[in-house]
Design a protein around this motif. Structure first.
Motif, PDB file in Angstrom:
ATOM      1  N   PRO A  53      56.742  43.375  31.187  1.00 46.32           N
ATOM      2  CA  PRO A  53      55.990  42.275  30.535  1.00 46.32           C
ATOM      3  C   PRO A  53      54.496  42.380  30.843  1.00 46.32           C
ATOM      4  N   ARG A  54      53.689  41.935  29.900  1.00 41.75           N
ATOM      5  CA  ARG A  54      52.235  42.014  30.026  1.00 41.75           C
ATOM      6  C   ARG A  54      51.694  40.771  30.751  1.00 41.75           C
ATOM      7  N   ASP A  55      50.931  41.003  31.828  1.00 42.69           N
ATOM      8  CA  ASP A  55      50.250  39.906  32.520  1.00 42.69           C
ATOM      9  C   ASP A  55      49.094  39.422  31.650  1.00 42.69           C
ATOM     10  N   ARG A  56      48.716  38.171  31.850  1.00 43.84           N
ATOM     11  CA  ARG A  56      47.586  37.619  31.104  1.00 43.84           C
ATOM     12  C   ARG A  56      46.529  37.141  32.080  1.00 43.84           C
ATOM     13  N   LEU A  57      45.295  37.511  31.840  1.00 48.78           N
ATOM     14  CA  LEU A  57      44.172  37.027  32.631  1.00 48.78           C
ATOM     15  C   LEU A  57      43.059  36.673  31.655  1.00 48.78           C
ATOM     16  N   ASP A  58      42.756  35.386  31.565  1.00 49.96           N
ATOM     17  CA  ASP A  58      41.649  34.911  30.735  1.00 49.96           C
ATOM     18  C   ASP A  58      40.495  34.590  31.664  1.00 49.96           C
ATOM     19  N   ARG A  59      39.332  35.142  31.353  1.00 53.14           N
ATOM     20  CA  ARG A  59      38.177  34.970  32.233  1.00 53.14           C
ATOM     21  C   ARG A  59      36.972  34.552  31.408  1.00 53.14           C
ATOM     22  N   ASP A  60      36.233  33.575  31.941  1.00 53.40           N
ATOM     23  CA  ASP A  60      35.038  33.061  31.285  1.00 53.40           C
ATOM     24  C   ASP A  60      33.949  32.958  32.353  1.00 53.40           C
ATOM     25  N   GLN A  61      32.884  33.721  32.194  1.00 52.93           N
ATOM     26  CA  GLN A  61      31.790  33.725  33.178  1.00 52.93           C
ATOM     27  C   GLN A  61      30.470  33.408  32.492  1.00 52.93           C
ATOM     28  N   ARG A  62      29.621  32.651  33.200  1.00 49.69           N
ATOM     29  CA  ARG A  62      28.282  32.343  32.721  1.00 49.69           C
ATOM     30  C   ARG A  62      27.313  32.401  33.898  1.00 49.69           C
ATOM     31  N   PHE A  79       9.235  30.449  42.669  1.00 46.08           N
ATOM     32  CA  PHE A  79      10.313  29.470  42.550  1.00 46.08           C
ATOM     33  C   PHE A  79      11.446  30.179  41.807  1.00 46.08           C
ATOM     34  N   THR A  80      12.670  30.097  42.359  1.00 45.12           N
ATOM     35  CA  THR A  80      13.832  30.744  41.748  1.00 45.12           C
ATOM     36  C   THR A  80      14.957  29.736  41.618  1.00 45.12           C
ATOM     37  N   LEU A  81      15.580  29.726  40.454  1.00 46.61           N
ATOM     38  CA  LEU A  81      16.787  28.937  40.215  1.00 46.61           C
ATOM     39  C   LEU A  81      17.813  29.905  39.652  1.00 46.61           C
ATOM     40  N   ASP A  82      18.986  29.962  40.267  1.00 43.70           N
ATOM     41  CA  ASP A  82      20.050  30.755  39.657  1.00 43.70           C
ATOM     42  C   ASP A  82      21.371  30.036  39.811  1.00 43.70           C
ATOM     43  N   GLY A  83      22.226  30.257  38.843  1.00 40.92           N
ATOM     44  CA  GLY A  83      23.527  29.608  38.839  1.00 40.92           C
ATOM     45  C   GLY A  83      24.575  30.512  38.227  1.00 40.92           C
ATOM     46  N   VAL A  84      25.806  30.337  38.700  1.00 36.47           N
ATOM     47  CA  VAL A  84      26.935  31.129  38.220  1.00 36.47           C
ATOM     48  C   VAL A  84      28.143  30.206  38.084  1.00 36.47           C
ATOM     49  N   GLU A  85      28.880  30.352  36.995  1.00 39.11           N
ATOM     50  CA  GLU A  85      30.176  29.680  36.820  1.00 39.11           C
ATOM     51  C   GLU A  85      31.189  30.735  36.420  1.00 39.11           C
ATOM     52  N   ASP A  86      32.364  30.680  37.034  1.00 39.70           N
ATOM     53  CA  ASP A  86      33.415  31.653  36.751  1.00 39.70           C
ATOM     54  C   ASP A  86      34.741  30.905  36.684  1.00 39.70           C
ATOM     55  N   GLN A  87      35.469  31.055  35.575  1.00 38.41           N
ATOM     56  CA  GLN A  87      36.781  30.431  35.399  1.00 38.41           C
ATOM     57  C   GLN A  87      37.786  31.518  35.051  1.00 38.41           C
ATOM     58  N   ARG A  88      38.958  31.461  35.703  1.00 38.79           N
ATOM     59  CA  ARG A  88      40.010  32.443  35.440  1.00 38.79           C
ATOM     60  C   ARG A  88      41.353  31.738  35.352  1.00 38.79           C
ATOM     61  N   GLU A  89      42.097  32.059  34.320  1.00 37.37           N
ATOM     62  CA  GLU A  89      43.475  31.577  34.186  1.00 37.37           C
ATOM     63  C   GLU A  89      44.374  32.798  34.125  1.00 37.37           C
ATOM     64  N   SER A  90      45.408  32.814  34.971  1.00 38.42           N
ATOM     65  CA  SER A  90      46.304  33.974  34.997  1.00 38.42           C
ATOM     66  C   SER A  90      47.751  33.542  34.814  1.00 38.42           C
ATOM     67  N   ASP A  91      48.504  34.420  34.193  1.00 33.34           N
ATOM     68  CA  ASP A  91      49.935  34.245  33.975  1.00 33.34           C
ATOM     69  C   ASP A  91      50.557  35.591  34.345  1.00 33.34           C
ATOM     70  N   ILE A  92      51.067  35.675  35.581  1.00 28.10           N
ATOM     71  CA  ILE A  92      51.619  36.929  36.092  1.00 28.10           C
ATOM     72  C   ILE A  92      53.073  37.034  35.642  1.00 28.10           C
ATOM     73  N   ARG A  93      53.382  38.090  34.900  1.00 25.14           N
ATOM     74  CA  ARG A  93      54.736  38.262  34.363  1.00 25.14           C
ATOM     75  C   ARG A  93      55.403  39.549  34.846  1.00 25.14           C
ATOM     76  N   ALA A  94      54.609  40.589  35.126  1.00 25.07           N
ATOM     77  CA  ALA A  94      55.169  41.899  35.455  1.00 25.07           C
ATOM     78  C   ALA A  94      55.973  41.878  36.754  1.00 25.07           C
ATOM     79  N   LEU A  95      55.634  40.997  37.705  1.00 27.22           N
ATOM     80  CA  LEU A  95      56.338  40.951  38.994  1.00 27.22           C
ATOM     81  C   LEU A  95      57.558  40.033  38.981  1.00 27.22           C
TER      82      LEU A  95
END
Length: 174
Positions: A53-62, A79-95
């Motif tokens: 079965p195929r695992d699923r990993l959805d990733r959204d980064q900004r 002056f420095t401003l930096d920001g990071v957002e990272d979201q991941r949804e996984s559905d592990i099926r192969a194991l």
């Protein structure tokens, strides 16, 4: 003044990435603004048997970076401003159904992390009292959330597991 845009993609994980940046210099002022965003899903494992079965990993980064610099008689002030957002949804099926997951029928993950950083700093030019120097003031906020769901209805005692981990950190200094 310089500006750059880039759009790229990959079919292996259905990835789409966009980046944009611009830099400006006006007299003693220099500015930089850069941003990037990326989405991907359906992680493809090399040489994966079709029966697995195929695992699923959805990733959204900004991410975003803004830097403003002013040349002064004492040295550049930034002056420095930096920001990071990272979201991941996984559905592990192969194991599922194998090894320690032989009774597991569902294994899902939902992870998010973000960071915001503000920095004001200056590298000091040589002067009568010092050969070199630097000062910095900063603030940083980081948040991490991890959620895991696991279902084991085939175990001798069926169980449904829910785990949540939250971590927040703020730091500042001079």
């Amino acid at each position: 003044h310089a500006t750059r845009f880039e759009l790229s993609g990959a079919s292996a994980d259905s990835r789409l990435r966009a980046t944009a940046s611009t830099a400006v210099r006006r007299g003693e002022w220099t500015g930089l603004l850069a941003a990037a965003a990326q989405r991907s899903n359906e992680f493809d494992v090399v040489d994966r048997p079709d029966s697995l079965p195929r695992d699923r990993l959805d990733r959204d980064q900004r991410s975003v970076l803004f830097r403003l610099t002013r040349e002064t008689g004492l040295g550049p002030l930034r002056f420095t401003l930096d920001g990071v957002e990272d979201q991941r949804e996984s559905d592990i099926r192969a194991l599922l159904g194998t090894g320690r997951f032989r009774n597991t029928t569902e294994l899902l993950g939902d992870d998010e992390n973000s960071r915001l950083r503000l920095v004001l700093d200056q590298t000091l030019e040589p002067a009568a009292l010092w050969n070199r120097g630097q000062w910095r003031a900063w603030y940083q906020q980081s948040d991490t959330r991890q959620v895991t769901r696991e279902a084991r209805p085939l175990a001798s005692t069926p169980v449904s597991l829910f785990r949540r981990f939250d971590f927040e950190e703020e730091s500042s200094g001079l």
